[in-house]
Structure formats: structure tokens, C-alpha cells
Design a protein around this motif. Structure first.
Motif, short mmCIF file in Angstrom:
data_model
loop_
_atom_site.label_atom_id
_atom_site.label_comp_id
_atom_site.label_asym_id
_atom_site.label_seq_id
_atom_site.Cartn_x
_atom_site.Cartn_y
_atom_site.Cartn_z
N ASP A 298 -2.63 -6.69 7.61
CA ASP A 298 -2.66 -7.75 6.60
C ASP A 298 -3.58 -7.41 5.43
O ASP A 298 -3.33 -7.81 4.29
CB ASP A 298 -3.08 -9.09 7.22
CG ASP A 298 -2.02 -9.65 8.15
OD1 ASP A 298 -0.84 -9.25 8.04
OD2 ASP A 298 -2.37 -10.50 8.99
N PHE A 299 -4.66 -6.67 5.71
CA PHE A 299 -5.60 -6.29 4.67
C PHE A 299 -5.30 -4.91 4.09
O PHE A 299 -6.14 -4.30 3.44
CB PHE A 299 -7.04 -6.36 5.19
CG PHE A 299 -7.55 -7.77 5.32
CD1 PHE A 299 -7.92 -8.49 4.19
CD2 PHE A 299 -7.62 -8.38 6.56
CE1 PHE A 299 -8.37 -9.79 4.30
CE2 PHE A 299 -8.06 -9.68 6.68
CZ PHE A 299 -8.44 -10.39 5.55
N LEU A 300 -4.06 -4.42 4.34
CA LEU A 300 -3.56 -3.17 3.77
C LEU A 300 -4.33 -1.94 4.22
O LEU A 300 -4.30 -0.90 3.57
CB LEU A 300 -3.53 -3.24 2.23
CG LEU A 300 -2.90 -4.48 1.61
CD1 LEU A 300 -2.96 -4.39 0.10
CD2 LEU A 300 -1.47 -4.69 2.08
N ASP A 301 -5.02 -2.03 5.33
CA ASP A 301 -5.76 -0.91 5.90
C ASP A 301 -4.86 -0.27 6.97
O ASP A 301 -5.05 -0.46 8.16
CB ASP A 301 -7.08 -1.41 6.50
CG ASP A 301 -7.98 -0.28 6.94
OD1 ASP A 301 -7.56 0.90 6.85
OD2 ASP A 301 -9.10 -0.58 7.39
N TYR A 302 -3.86 0.48 6.52
CA TYR A 302 -2.80 0.95 7.40
C TYR A 302 -3.24 2.00 8.40
O TYR A 302 -2.78 2.01 9.54
CB TYR A 302 -1.62 1.44 6.57
CG TYR A 302 -1.08 0.38 5.65
CD1 TYR A 302 -0.70 -0.88 6.13
CD2 TYR A 302 -0.97 0.61 4.28
CE1 TYR A 302 -0.22 -1.86 5.29
CE2 TYR A 302 -0.48 -0.38 3.43
CZ TYR A 302 -0.11 -1.60 3.94
OH TYR A 302 0.37 -2.58 3.11
N GLU A 303 -4.12 2.89 7.99
CA GLU A 303 -4.59 3.93 8.92
C GLU A 303 -5.33 3.31 10.11
O GLU A 303 -5.07 3.67 11.26
CB GLU A 303 -5.48 4.94 8.18
CG GLU A 303 -4.79 5.70 7.07
CD GLU A 303 -3.63 6.57 7.54
OE1 GLU A 303 -3.64 7.03 8.70
OE2 GLU A 303 -2.71 6.80 6.73
N ILE B 203 6.40 1.64 7.57
CA ILE B 203 7.12 1.39 6.32
C ILE B 203 6.14 1.41 5.15
O ILE B 203 6.40 2.01 4.12
CB ILE B 203 7.90 0.06 6.38
CG1 ILE B 203 9.11 0.22 7.30
CG2 ILE B 203 8.35 -0.37 4.98
CD1 ILE B 203 9.89 -1.04 7.54
N ALA B 204 4.99 0.74 5.33
CA ALA B 204 3.98 0.72 4.27
C ALA B 204 3.48 2.13 3.94
O ALA B 204 3.14 2.42 2.80
CB ALA B 204 2.82 -0.18 4.67
N LEU B 205 3.47 2.99 4.95
CA LEU B 205 3.01 4.37 4.74
C LEU B 205 4.14 5.29 4.28
O LEU B 205 3.92 6.47 4.04
CB LEU B 205 2.40 4.92 6.04
CG LEU B 205 1.08 4.28 6.45
CD1 LEU B 205 0.68 4.73 7.85
CD2 LEU B 205 -0.02 4.60 5.45
N GLY B 206 5.35 4.74 4.17
CA GLY B 206 6.47 5.52 3.65
C GLY B 206 7.19 6.38 4.67
O GLY B 206 7.93 7.28 4.31
N ILE C 108 11.71 -3.49 4.23
CA ILE C 108 11.42 -3.81 5.63
C ILE C 108 12.68 -4.32 6.32
O ILE C 108 13.03 -3.89 7.41
CB ILE C 108 10.28 -4.85 5.74
CG1 ILE C 108 8.94 -4.23 5.33
CG2 ILE C 108 10.19 -5.43 7.15
CD1 ILE C 108 7.81 -5.23 5.18
N MET C 109 13.37 -5.25 5.67
CA MET C 109 14.55 -5.85 6.28
C MET C 109 15.65 -4.81 6.50
O MET C 109 16.35 -4.84 7.51
CB MET C 109 15.07 -7.01 5.44
CG MET C 109 14.10 -8.19 5.38
SD MET C 109 13.45 -8.73 6.99
CE MET C 109 14.93 -9.17 7.85
N LYS C 110 15.79 -3.88 5.57
CA LYS C 110 16.82 -2.85 5.71
C LYS C 110 16.57 -2.00 6.95
O LYS C 110 17.48 -1.75 7.74
CB LYS C 110 16.86 -1.98 4.45
CG LYS C 110 17.93 -0.92 4.49
CD LYS C 110 17.96 -0.12 3.21
CE LYS C 110 19.01 0.97 3.30
NZ LYS C 110 18.99 1.84 2.14
N VAL C 111 15.34 -1.56 7.13
CA VAL C 111 15.00 -0.71 8.28
C VAL C 111 15.11 -1.52 9.58
O VAL C 111 15.65 -1.04 10.58
CB VAL C 111 13.61 -0.08 8.12
CG1 VAL C 111 13.23 0.73 9.36
CG2 VAL C 111 13.56 0.79 6.88
N PHE C 112 14.60 -2.75 9.56
CA PHE C 112 14.66 -3.58 10.77
C PHE C 112 16.11 -3.86 11.15
O PHE C 112 16.48 -3.77 12.33
CB PHE C 112 13.89 -4.89 10.56
CG PHE C 112 13.85 -5.75 11.79
CD1 PHE C 112 13.06 -5.39 12.87
CD2 PHE C 112 14.60 -6.90 11.88
CE1 PHE C 112 13.02 -6.18 14.02
CE2 PHE C 112 14.57 -7.69 13.02
CZ PHE C 112 13.78 -7.32 14.09
#
Length: 153
Positions: A47-52, A84-87, A117-121
Motif C-alpha cells: 500500500d505504501f509502494l514499498d514493493y521490494e 505487476i507493480a514491479l513490471g 491488474i485486471m487483465k493479468v488477473f
């Protein structure tokens, strides 16, 4: 053993049994919340965009022994969202498929998700679209005589 000592021991045993009986549901809840701490941290990091850091916490959440199938579904869902956020579409797709194996009715709310997101899901689900149908109603503005047909599209 004298009688007073025996009575005190019985009272102690009754108090201990009552304590365990009354507090065991609370202890289970506490333990369950503690077990899911990595999942909660992973969601928060996402949620805080800290993906790693989200991936680290979510990978740790997979190791928790008391996870239910729905816990695993949530963990893999958030791993997919993070990828997804990380590509990385391939890892996201794989994660969504794993989530759906644990809970086949898993959904992602399309109102709050990007089309990517919806496309991949939906690809993971095998659907093209999981949104409910939209019905648009335009009231008939003309007049019709009794028995006359009206075209509805």
C-alpha cells in the motif's frame, strides 16, 4: 496430605482450569494475528509502494505454518499485485494462478484496480472480464397505442 492442603490444591486446579477455559479463545486470536504479521506487513508495504519489502514480507508469510487456504490466497494475490507493480507480468500471472488454486472464488475489485491488474488477473482466471454486466436504461419517450409493438435494444 492434610485436608487444608488438599482443598487449596483443588481450588488452585479449578482456578487454573477456569483461567484456561476463559482465556484460550483470546490466546488463539492473539496467536492467529501474530501468525499473520508478515501478511499484514506485506500488505502495508504494498500500500505504501514499498514493493521490494512487500515481497520479502509476503515470502515470509508463506512460511507461517498456521496459514489457512484463504491466507495463502491473500498472500499470493498480493505477491501478484506486487509483481505487476514491479513490471513482471509472468510472475504476477503465476502468483494469481496460485492464489486461485487456494481459493477459486478470489476476486480483485475492479473499481480500485488498474486495467493492467485486471487483465493479468482475468488471464489467470481464464476470463476476459470479471465485471458485472452494465445495463443502461433510456426510458421510452414516445407514445404507443395498446397492442402496438415497441423495439427494445
Amino acid at each position: 496430605m492434610n485436608l487444608n492442603k488438599f482443598k487449596r490444591m483443588n481450588i488452585f486446579m479449578l482456578a487454573l482450569a477456569a483461567h484456561c477455559f476463559l482465556l484460550s479463545p483470546l490466546m488463539t486470536t492473539y496467536s492467529r494475528a501474530e501468525d499473520n504479521l508478515h501478511l499484514q506487513k506485506g500488505k502495508s508495504n504494498y500500500d505504501f509502494l514499498d514493493y521490494e519489502d512487500a515481497l520479502v514480507e509476503l515470502e515470509n508469510a508463506l512460511k507461517v505454518e498456521s496459514n489457512s487456504d484463504q491466507d495463502f490466497a491473500q498472500i499470493y494475490k498480493y505477491i501478484g499485485l506486487t509483481y505487476i507493480a514491479l513490471g513482471d507480468k509472468d510472475k504476477a500471472l503465476d502468483s494469481f494462478k496460485k492464489a486461485l488454486r487456494y481459493y477459486s472464488n478470489l476476486e480483485i475489485e475492479y473499481q480500485y484496480s488498474s486495467p493492467k491488474i485486471m487483465k493479468v488477473f482475468n488471464e489467470a482466471k481464464g476470463d476476459r472480464d470479471n465485471r458485472p454486466p452494465t445495463i443502461e436504461h433510456i426510458p421510452f419517450a414516445g407514445q404507443a397505442e395498446p397492442g402496438e409493438s415497441i423495439n427494445i435494444e
